[in-house]
Scaffold this motif. Structure first.
Motif, PDB file in Angstrom:
ATOM      1  N   ALA A   7     -21.409  35.289 -34.682  1.00  0.00           N
ATOM      2  CA  ALA A   7     -20.216  35.657 -33.914  1.00  0.00           C
ATOM      3  C   ALA A   7     -20.597  36.381 -32.629  1.00  0.00           C
ATOM      4  CB  ALA A   7     -19.300  36.539 -34.760  1.00  0.00           C
ATOM      5  N   LEU A   8     -21.548  37.301 -32.737  1.00  0.00           N
ATOM      6  CA  LEU A   8     -21.993  38.054 -31.565  1.00  0.00           C
ATOM      7  C   LEU A   8     -22.683  37.139 -30.560  1.00  0.00           C
ATOM      8  CD1 LEU A   8     -22.405  40.684 -30.064  1.00  0.00           C
ATOM      9  CD2 LEU A   8     -24.378  41.170 -31.528  1.00  0.00           C
ATOM     10  N   LEU A   9     -23.509  36.233 -31.063  1.00  0.00           N
ATOM     11  CA  LEU A   9     -24.199  35.294 -30.175  1.00  0.00           C
ATOM     12  C   LEU A   9     -23.214  34.445 -29.385  1.00  0.00           C
ATOM     13  CD1 LEU A   9     -27.194  34.010 -32.361  1.00  0.00           C
ATOM     14  CD2 LEU A   9     -27.379  35.059 -30.098  1.00  0.00           C
ATOM     15  N   ILE A  10     -22.251  33.879 -30.079  1.00  0.00           N
ATOM     16  CA  ILE A  10     -21.286  33.000 -29.414  1.00  0.00           C
ATOM     17  C   ILE A  10     -20.440  33.777 -28.402  1.00  0.00           C
ATOM     18  CG2 ILE A  10     -19.206  31.613 -29.764  1.00  0.00           C
ATOM     19  CD1 ILE A  10     -20.442  30.608 -32.342  1.00  0.00           C
ATOM     20  N   GLY A  11     -19.943  34.953 -28.820  1.00  0.00           N
ATOM     21  CA  GLY A  11     -19.106  35.734 -27.923  1.00  0.00           C
ATOM     22  C   GLY A  11     -19.854  36.196 -26.685  1.00  0.00           C
ATOM     23  N   TRP A  13      -8.483  44.436 -29.037  1.00  0.00           N
ATOM     24  CA  TRP A  13      -9.640  43.608 -28.667  1.00  0.00           C
ATOM     25  C   TRP A  13      -9.243  42.583 -27.605  1.00  0.00           C
ATOM     26  CZ3 TRP A  13     -13.240  40.955 -32.840  1.00  0.00           C
ATOM     27  CH2 TRP A  13     -14.453  40.604 -32.229  1.00  0.00           C
ATOM     28  N   PHE A  14      -8.026  42.062 -27.703  1.00  0.00           N
ATOM     29  CA  PHE A  14      -7.521  41.156 -26.672  1.00  0.00           C
ATOM     30  C   PHE A  14      -7.571  41.834 -25.299  1.00  0.00           C
ATOM     31  CE2 PHE A  14      -5.591  38.244 -29.779  1.00  0.00           C
ATOM     32  CZ  PHE A  14      -5.654  37.039 -29.089  1.00  0.00           C
ATOM     33  N   VAL A  15      -7.095  43.083 -25.252  1.00  0.00           N
ATOM     34  CA  VAL A  15      -7.087  43.817 -23.984  1.00  0.00           C
ATOM     35  C   VAL A  15      -8.509  44.087 -23.515  1.00  0.00           C
ATOM     36  CG1 VAL A  15      -6.369  45.937 -22.835  1.00  0.00           C
ATOM     37  CG2 VAL A  15      -4.863  44.865 -24.514  1.00  0.00           C
ATOM     38  N   ALA A  16      -9.383  44.489 -24.437  1.00  0.00           N
ATOM     39  CA  ALA A  16     -10.776  44.771 -24.076  1.00  0.00           C
ATOM     40  C   ALA A  16     -11.458  43.525 -23.520  1.00  0.00           C
ATOM     41  CB  ALA A  16     -11.535  45.294 -25.296  1.00  0.00           C
ATOM     42  N   ASN A  17     -11.187  42.376 -24.124  1.00  0.00           N
ATOM     43  CA  ASN A  17     -11.757  41.122 -23.608  1.00  0.00           C
ATOM     44  C   ASN A  17     -11.292  40.849 -22.181  1.00  0.00           C
ATOM     45  OD1 ASN A  17     -13.260  40.446 -25.870  1.00  0.00           O
ATOM     46  ND2 ASN A  17     -11.657  39.202 -26.777  1.00  0.00           N
ATOM     47  N   ALA A  18      -9.987  41.065 -21.940  1.00  0.00           N
ATOM     48  CA  ALA A  18      -9.418  40.770 -20.622  1.00  0.00           C
ATOM     49  C   ALA A  18      -9.941  41.727 -19.559  1.00  0.00           C
ATOM     50  CB  ALA A  18      -7.895  40.829 -20.689  1.00  0.00           C
ATOM     51  N   GLU A  19     -10.127  43.002 -19.922  1.00  0.00           N
ATOM     52  CA  GLU A  19     -10.508  44.003 -18.933  1.00  0.00           C
ATOM     53  C   GLU A  19     -12.021  44.131 -18.766  1.00  0.00           C
ATOM     54  OE1 GLU A  19      -8.313  45.089 -17.117  1.00  0.00           O
ATOM     55  OE2 GLU A  19      -6.470  44.803 -18.255  1.00  0.00           O
ATOM     56  N   LEU A  20     -12.766  43.928 -19.845  1.00  0.00           N
ATOM     57  CA  LEU A  20     -14.213  44.148 -19.805  1.00  0.00           C
ATOM     58  C   LEU A  20     -15.020  42.860 -19.862  1.00  0.00           C
ATOM     59  CD1 LEU A  20     -14.401  47.102 -22.363  1.00  0.00           C
ATOM     60  CD2 LEU A  20     -14.183  47.247 -19.879  1.00  0.00           C
ATOM     61  N   GLY A  21     -14.425  41.792 -20.414  1.00  0.00           N
ATOM     62  CA  GLY A  21     -15.148  40.548 -20.600  1.00  0.00           C
ATOM     63  C   GLY A  21     -15.830  40.492 -21.957  1.00  0.00           C
ATOM     64  N   TYR A  22     -16.146  39.302 -22.375  1.00  0.00           N
ATOM     65  CA  TYR A  22     -16.785  39.097 -23.679  1.00  0.00           C
ATOM     66  C   TYR A  22     -18.137  39.793 -23.773  1.00  0.00           C
ATOM     67  CZ  TYR A  22     -13.516  35.297 -24.950  1.00  0.00           C
ATOM     68  OH  TYR A  22     -12.408  34.561 -25.268  1.00  0.00           O
ATOM     69  N   SER A  23     -18.898  39.786 -22.670  1.00  0.00           N
ATOM     70  CA  SER A  23     -20.264  40.300 -22.710  1.00  0.00           C
ATOM     71  C   SER A  23     -20.314  41.795 -22.987  1.00  0.00           C
ATOM     72  CB  SER A  23     -20.995  39.995 -21.397  1.00  0.00           C
ATOM     73  OG  SER A  23     -20.331  40.603 -20.298  1.00  0.00           O
ATOM     74  N   ALA A  24     -19.220  42.507 -22.750  1.00  0.00           N
ATOM     75  CA  ALA A  24     -19.158  43.936 -23.052  1.00  0.00           C
ATOM     76  C   ALA A  24     -18.367  44.204 -24.321  1.00  0.00           C
ATOM     77  CB  ALA A  24     -18.539  44.703 -21.881  1.00  0.00           C
ATOM     78  N   ALA A  25     -17.221  43.539 -24.479  1.00  0.00           N
ATOM     79  CA  ALA A  25     -16.334  43.833 -25.601  1.00  0.00           C
ATOM     80  C   ALA A  25     -16.918  43.374 -26.942  1.00  0.00           C
ATOM     81  CB  ALA A  25     -14.971  43.181 -25.381  1.00  0.00           C
ATOM     82  N   PHE A  26     -17.498  42.194 -26.985  1.00  0.00           N
ATOM     83  CA  PHE A  26     -17.974  41.653 -28.260  1.00  0.00           C
ATOM     84  C   PHE A  26     -19.043  42.529 -28.921  1.00  0.00           C
ATOM     85  CE2 PHE A  26     -15.465  37.923 -28.133  1.00  0.00           C
ATOM     86  CZ  PHE A  26     -15.621  37.274 -29.358  1.00  0.00           C
ATOM     87  N   PRO A  27     -20.118  42.900 -28.217  1.00  0.00           N
ATOM     88  CA  PRO A  27     -21.125  43.733 -28.888  1.00  0.00           C
ATOM     89  C   PRO A  27     -20.572  45.049 -29.404  1.00  0.00           C
ATOM     90  CG  PRO A  27     -22.018  42.812 -26.858  1.00  0.00           C
ATOM     91  CD  PRO A  27     -20.536  42.527 -26.855  1.00  0.00           C
ATOM     92  N   ILE A  28     -19.730  45.723 -28.604  1.00  0.00           N
ATOM     93  CA  ILE A  28     -19.214  47.024 -29.008  1.00  0.00           C
ATOM     94  C   ILE A  28     -18.270  46.904 -30.202  1.00  0.00           C
ATOM     95  CG2 ILE A  28     -17.718  48.928 -28.286  1.00  0.00           C
ATOM     96  CD1 ILE A  28     -18.921  48.677 -25.498  1.00  0.00           C
ATOM     97  N   VAL A  29     -17.340  45.952 -30.141  1.00  0.00           N
ATOM     98  CA  VAL A  29     -16.349  45.829 -31.212  1.00  0.00           C
ATOM     99  C   VAL A  29     -16.964  45.275 -32.495  1.00  0.00           C
ATOM    100  CG1 VAL A  29     -14.157  44.762 -31.867  1.00  0.00           C
ATOM    101  CG2 VAL A  29     -14.478  45.578 -29.543  1.00  0.00           C
TER     102      VAL A  29
END
Length: 374
Positions: A111-115, A305-321
């Motif tokens: 999941a982390l790899l894909i995101g 998480w939807f908001v974090a994806n929109a504001e930060l992008g997958y490359s930041a939100a996915f690893p943290i969440v």
């Protein structure tokens, strides 16, 4: 329709980035705590529990939909919810075949790899987020540390709560990649907890149950499939944001779309399950209300998480969440449930915290502080 973007959405400023980090923190808090309310209940084989959980998810989605003044409904976004539900249905089979720890690291890593790869390189028709980074190498380092944290988390093992007759600190460590918590809900206290809920399974680690290699291979494939489902469940909504003319850039406007997909798929899978069980499903009535509340908490986390994806992008939100909830879940186990104990566990838990903190620091520092993506 319009031509797809070849660059990230326009910058929204420092406050927008702050809201993204704040939502990521809230998502970690709720993903790491939603199992607490159902910890002492027996979920049976997990199918009825998942149905009650998804009912709670749908209700939150409806509330968000009304608060957002009924934004446009995109049927394509339903696919994201159905994909997530498909992955979540696989978890019981996975844990029985390859053990909890091996399942966590397999689906969590995939999941982390894909995101992360989707956001960093711009896959599946989505824009690359590298222009939003002031130090791409720090983001890559944070991603690598996130993978290391997930691997470390599988070494944290749960046992019967201290105080149970015959249970001592030395009991921990005898069953690697297994959960000793029989007949109770558990997320394992490890990483990769975000975005999925694990039903209870009997004690079994790799090789302990005598399952043939073919079954273990099927379990590994199922874990990879589940991880892929968790990794792409946001893609339909994000694709709409980047390809449909006039589509909202607010992640909350796609929450109800996805949650309808989750609940609809859950109902379909439960009907299939009832057919397979010859209309004799395993139903534990006492799990419904706690499962519903757990679903509400999960839905709040997913919405953030939807908001974090929109504001930060997958490359930041996915690893943290994906790495944060594991540590918080372990804290619940150490201080409330007292089913994680022993010096060995504390060492791995401390290592998990240090690695996860380093990963988050690298990811935060890699982003441009002014919100510019150019």
């Amino acid at each position: 329709a319009r031509r797809p973007r070849t660059h990230p959405p326009p910058p929204r400023g420092v406050m927008s980035a702050f809201s993204g980090w704040l939502c990521a923190a809230v998502a970690v808090a709720f993903f790491g705590s939603n199992f607490v309310v159902v910890h002492k209940y027996d979920p049976g084989d997990g199918m009825f529990f998942q149905l009650s959980l998804c009912a709670g998810i749908w209700v939150v989605g409806l509330i968000v939909f009304l608060i957002r003044d009924s934004p446009p409904f995109y049927p394509f976004a339903l696919a994201g919810g159905a994909i997530w539900c498909t992955g979540n249905c696989c978890t019981v089979f996975i844990i029985k075949q390859i053990g909890l720890g091996a399942g966590l690291i397999t689906w969590g890593t995939s999941a982390l790899l894909i995101g992360w790869l989707t956001g960093f390189f711009g896959l599946f028709g989505l824009p690359s987020e590298q222009l939003c980074l002031q130090a791409p190498w720090l983001n890559v380092l944070g991603f690598a540390l996130s993978l290391l944290a997930l691997a470390d988390s599988t070494m944290i093992q749960k046992g019967p709560p201290l105080g149970i007759e015959g249970c001592t600190d030395s009991d921990i460590g005898r069953a690697p990649f297994a959960t000793l918590e029989v007949g109770r809900f558990s997320d394992g206290g490890g990483g990769g907890g975000a975005g999925r809920v694990v039903a209870a399974v009997e004690l079994s680690g790799p090789g302990e149950s005598g399952e043939p290699q073919k079954q273990r291979g099927l379990g590994l494939i199922a874990a990879l499939l589940a991880g892929c489902c968790y990794g792409v469940n946001f893609h339909p909504s994000t694709w709409i944001q980047n390809h449909v003319a006039g589509a909202s850039q607010n992640g909350l406007d796609y929450v109800f779309n996805q949650f309808c997909g989750i609940f609809g798929a859950s109902v379909v899978y439960f009907l299939i399950y009832c057919f397979v069980k010859q209309n004799r499903p395993v139903i534990k009535p006492e799990i419904f209300l706690p499962g519903f509340v757990s679903g509400v908490m999960w839905a709040i986390a997913q919405s953030c998480w939807f908001v974090a994806n929109a504001e930060l992008g997958y490359s930041a939100a996915f690893p943290i969440v994906l790495i944060g909830p594991g540590f918080l879940g372990s804290m619940w186990s150490v201080f409330l449930f007292k089913d994680i104990y022993g010096m060995r566990n504390y060492i791995f838990l401390g290592g998990y915290f240090v690695i996860a903190a380093a990963a988050c620091t690298c990811i935060v520092l890699s982003r441009k502080t002014d919100g510019e993506c150019a």
